[in-house]
Scaffold this motif. Sequence first.
Motif, PDB file in Angstrom:
ATOM      1  N   GLU A   1       0.835  -1.203   0.000  1.00 16.43           N
ATOM      2  CA  GLU A   1       0.000   0.000   0.000  1.00 16.43           C
ATOM      3  C   GLU A   1       0.875   1.260   0.000  1.00 16.43           C
ATOM      4  O   GLU A   1       0.643   2.204  -0.744  1.00 16.43           O
ATOM      5  CB  GLU A   1      -0.894  -0.021   1.229  1.00 16.43           C
ATOM      6  CG  GLU A   1      -2.109   0.875   1.099  1.00 16.43           C
ATOM      7  CD  GLU A   1      -2.912   0.857   2.396  1.00 16.43           C
ATOM      8  OE1 GLU A   1      -3.278   1.939   2.861  1.00 16.43           O
ATOM      9  OE2 GLU A   1      -3.156  -0.238   2.921  1.00 16.43           O
TER      10      GLU A   1
ATOM     11  N   GLN B   1       1.099   4.106  -2.842  1.00 16.75           N
ATOM     12  CA  GLN B   1       0.882   5.508  -2.508  1.00 16.75           C
ATOM     13  C   GLN B   1       2.060   6.338  -3.021  1.00 16.75           C
ATOM     14  O   GLN B   1       1.863   7.419  -3.581  1.00 16.75           O
ATOM     15  CB  GLN B   1       0.742   5.650  -0.986  1.00 16.75           C
ATOM     16  CG  GLN B   1       0.409   7.067  -0.523  1.00 16.75           C
ATOM     17  CD  GLN B   1      -0.831   7.636  -1.227  1.00 16.75           C
ATOM     18  OE1 GLN B   1      -1.771   6.896  -1.527  1.00 16.75           O
ATOM     19  NE2 GLN B   1      -0.815   8.923  -1.543  1.00 16.75           N
ATOM     20  N   LYS B   2       3.265   5.797  -2.874  1.00 15.01           N
ATOM     21  CA  LYS B   2       4.447   6.509  -3.354  1.00 15.01           C
ATOM     22  C   LYS B   2       4.415   6.662  -4.877  1.00 15.01           C
ATOM     23  O   LYS B   2       4.783   7.695  -5.433  1.00 15.01           O
ATOM     24  CB  LYS B   2       5.729   5.740  -2.957  1.00 15.01           C
ATOM     25  CG  LYS B   2       6.503   6.394  -1.821  1.00 15.01           C
ATOM     26  CD  LYS B   2       7.780   5.645  -1.517  1.00 15.01           C
ATOM     27  CE  LYS B   2       9.001   6.305  -2.136  1.00 15.01           C
ATOM     28  NZ  LYS B   2      10.254   5.636  -1.695  1.00 15.01           N
TER      29      LYS B   2
ATOM     30  N   GLU C   1       2.012   9.361  -5.832  1.00 13.55           N
ATOM     31  CA  GLU C   1       2.582  10.687  -5.582  1.00 13.55           C
ATOM     32  C   GLU C   1       3.635  11.051  -6.630  1.00 13.55           C
ATOM     33  O   GLU C   1       3.684  12.185  -7.100  1.00 13.55           O
ATOM     34  CB  GLU C   1       3.202  10.734  -4.178  1.00 13.55           C
ATOM     35  CG  GLU C   1       2.161  10.882  -3.074  1.00 13.55           C
ATOM     36  CD  GLU C   1       2.747  10.583  -1.691  1.00 13.55           C
ATOM     37  OE1 GLU C   1       1.943  10.305  -0.782  1.00 13.55           O
ATOM     38  OE2 GLU C   1       3.990  10.619  -1.548  1.00 13.55           O
TER      39      GLU C   1
END
Lengths: 215, 215
Positions: B7, B11-12, B15
């Motif tokens: 997860e 998310q990285k 971004e």
Amino acid sequence: MVYRLTEARLQKDVELRERILQLALARVAEGGFAALTMQGLAEEAGIATGSLYRHFRGKGELAAEVFARASQREVDALAVVLRGTGGPAGRLARGLRQFARRAWDSRRLAFALIAEPVDPEVDEQRLLYREAYAELFGELLEEGVRSGHFHCGPTSLIAACLVGAIAESLVGPLSPPARAARDAGQPSPGLEQVSQALVDFCLRAVGAPQPEEPR
Amino acid sequence: MVYRLTEARLQKDVELRERILQLALARVAEGGFAALTMQGLAEEAGIATGSLYRHFRGKGELAAEVFARASQREVDALAVVLRGTGGPAGRLARGLRQFARRAWDSRRLAFALIAEPVDPEVDEQRLLYREAYAELFGELLEEGVRSGHFHCGPTSLIAACLVGAIAESLVGPLSPPARAARDAGQPSPGLEQVSQALVDFCLRAVGAPQPEEPR
């Protein structure tokens, strides 16, 4: 003797180049720029792909030349009407109707010229030819404003507006989905409806009285 | 534990993708799509070119996404005005003025979006976004025709005409030669002149009375 041989060779090259362009134009008229591949075209012309690359550096250059040739034909046909006889409003209306009819008669080609997503080299030609169209309309607008037949703003800006309106009004009706709908017998706007809407739009936009021609 | 790591990794990625898009948009706003190169962008983002290709298959896909993001912003801003308060003609005029002003405020980006020759993936997005603009104008035209404020032909065709006219009227003033002329202090049409010509053209074209707003 060497000189004569070279001349003959050059002449053959010119003829081959012309034949390639004709074949390429026919392909685009049939299936859009998507149907234009260097390999397919070389096969059709009965030459090696390498020979084709001797004449055109790549698909982009070839597509751009096909575009320019087909577009110049349209510019010339439009110029005859816009610079022809009759009042400015009547000439504008006739020019628009002729442009739409010619697009309708070669829908696949017209869509390819106006809107098909294609190499940036063709996009560059699109910008140039839109300027050529705008110059033609600008000439007519200047004349119409001087003679009091048109009432509009700066003619170069208004000419650009006309070019944009004309092209964009045809994108939808000429697009692949619209052609598919027509082929499937679904209702879609016809040439007469599109032409009339375009003529009304443009004449009103340049502040011209609606023409007396039959609708 | 593995799940949480995944997860965090996702998310990285999200971004990083967002950061890449922001950098890419800034590049296009600064130097057009010509300034958008995969290698240059990777360097700026401080990642390997290979990582960049993990996020975008190539320059075409990246350019198309930058185009869509920047264009959606314009469509949204236009929608607020066209669906806002006031009569249809006033809203059309305000929408046109806002569109032109926003283009003027980001000339390089606006020209890139409207007309810069670029990958076919961007051309495809151009067609889609022109339809999105046409839907917005079509909505307003429908309303205006129903309420008797506009008198024009089939609204979907007329909406397309408006979209074409607006885009094409800005191509010249925003183009590199015009920007160069302005930078050299040569006379060239200003925002107010272009806006006013466009508003007059479009209001007349849809058969609207000229608005009561100060000119």
